[in-house]
Design a protein around this motif. Structure first.
Motif, short mmCIF file in Angstrom:
data_model
loop_
_atom_site.label_atom_id
_atom_site.label_comp_id
_atom_site.label_asym_id
_atom_site.label_seq_id
_atom_site.Cartn_x
_atom_site.Cartn_y
_atom_site.Cartn_z
N MET A 1 92.46 27.39 39.55
CA MET A 1 93.35 28.54 39.66
C MET A 1 92.83 29.47 40.75
O MET A 1 91.64 29.78 40.80
CB MET A 1 93.45 29.24 38.31
N SER A 2 93.71 29.93 41.59
CA SER A 2 93.30 30.73 42.74
C SER A 2 92.73 32.08 42.34
O SER A 2 91.85 32.61 43.02
CB SER A 2 94.46 30.90 43.72
N LEU A 3 93.21 32.68 41.22
CA LEU A 3 92.67 33.96 40.77
C LEU A 3 91.20 33.81 40.38
O LEU A 3 90.36 34.67 40.72
CB LEU A 3 93.48 34.51 39.60
N ILE A 4 90.86 32.74 39.69
CA ILE A 4 89.47 32.48 39.31
C ILE A 4 88.61 32.32 40.56
O ILE A 4 87.54 32.92 40.67
CB ILE A 4 89.36 31.22 38.42
N ARG A 5 89.08 31.52 41.52
CA ARG A 5 88.33 31.33 42.76
C ARG A 5 88.15 32.65 43.51
O ARG A 5 87.08 32.91 44.06
CB ARG A 5 89.01 30.30 43.65
N LEU A 6 89.18 33.47 43.54
CA LEU A 6 89.11 34.76 44.23
C LEU A 6 88.07 35.67 43.59
O LEU A 6 87.19 36.21 44.27
CB LEU A 6 90.48 35.45 44.22
N ILE A 7 88.14 35.84 42.27
CA ILE A 7 87.20 36.72 41.56
C ILE A 7 85.78 36.18 41.70
O ILE A 7 84.84 36.93 42.02
CB ILE A 7 87.59 36.87 40.08
#
Length: 167
Positions: A1-7
């Protein structure tokens, strides 16, 4: 998930960047000791500045530490549980304990920082350094920690591998 990678990515970059501050404040302490005992000319600024840098260093690494599983955990109960039960307990722990703490940390540290800024708060040493930058850093660190908590819960929900197992 991109949100996990971003955080995770944000906390990774912040953690690695902030880690260099340890070298800076260690160098300042060594410089002050040499000046004080080698040349009998202590600095007026080193004590307050190194204390502030250490506070900045310590607080800014909270999200990075959570990402890598470096926070204190009490696994006595969850070690013997099935993986699904362990995940449920961990999610509940975040919801019941972590997120309320994070909310208080974010809101109170922001109020603390803004009050310091409005008052023009300075240190009490021979050189009066502004305190609000470190207090603002505390509010930023609280946000980073809360964001990392969101990432960790999403990983638990999505059955992603735990972040501290990642190099």
């Amino acid at each position: 998930m991109s949100l996990i990678r971003l955080i995770d990515g944000i906390n990774e970059v912040v953690g690695k960047a902030v880690s260099f501050i340890a070298v800076i404040f260690a160098g300042m302490i060594i410089y002050d000791v040499i000046m004080r005992y080698g040349f009998n000319a202590p600095t007026t600024w080193a004590f307050d500045l190194t204390k502030m840098l250490y506070g900045f260093y310590f607080v800014m690494l909270g999200g990075y530490a959570l990402r890598h599983g470096a926070h204190v955990r009490v696994d006595l109960v969850t070690d013997n549980l099935a993986p699904m039960a362990r995940r449920i307990i961990e999610i509940l722990g975040y919801l019941i304990f972590f997120f309320p703490f994070a909310w208080v940390f974010v809101t109170k540290s922001w109020e603390f920082a803004m009050r310091s800024y409005a008052q023009g708060e300075t240190t009490y040493g021979a050189v009066q350094l502004p305190v609000y930058p470190v207090k603002i850093a505390m509010a930023v660190a609280a946000c980073l920690l809360a964001l990392q908590g969101i990432s960790e819960v999403l990983k638990l929900i999505l059955k992603k591998p735990e972040s501290h197992h990642v190099g």
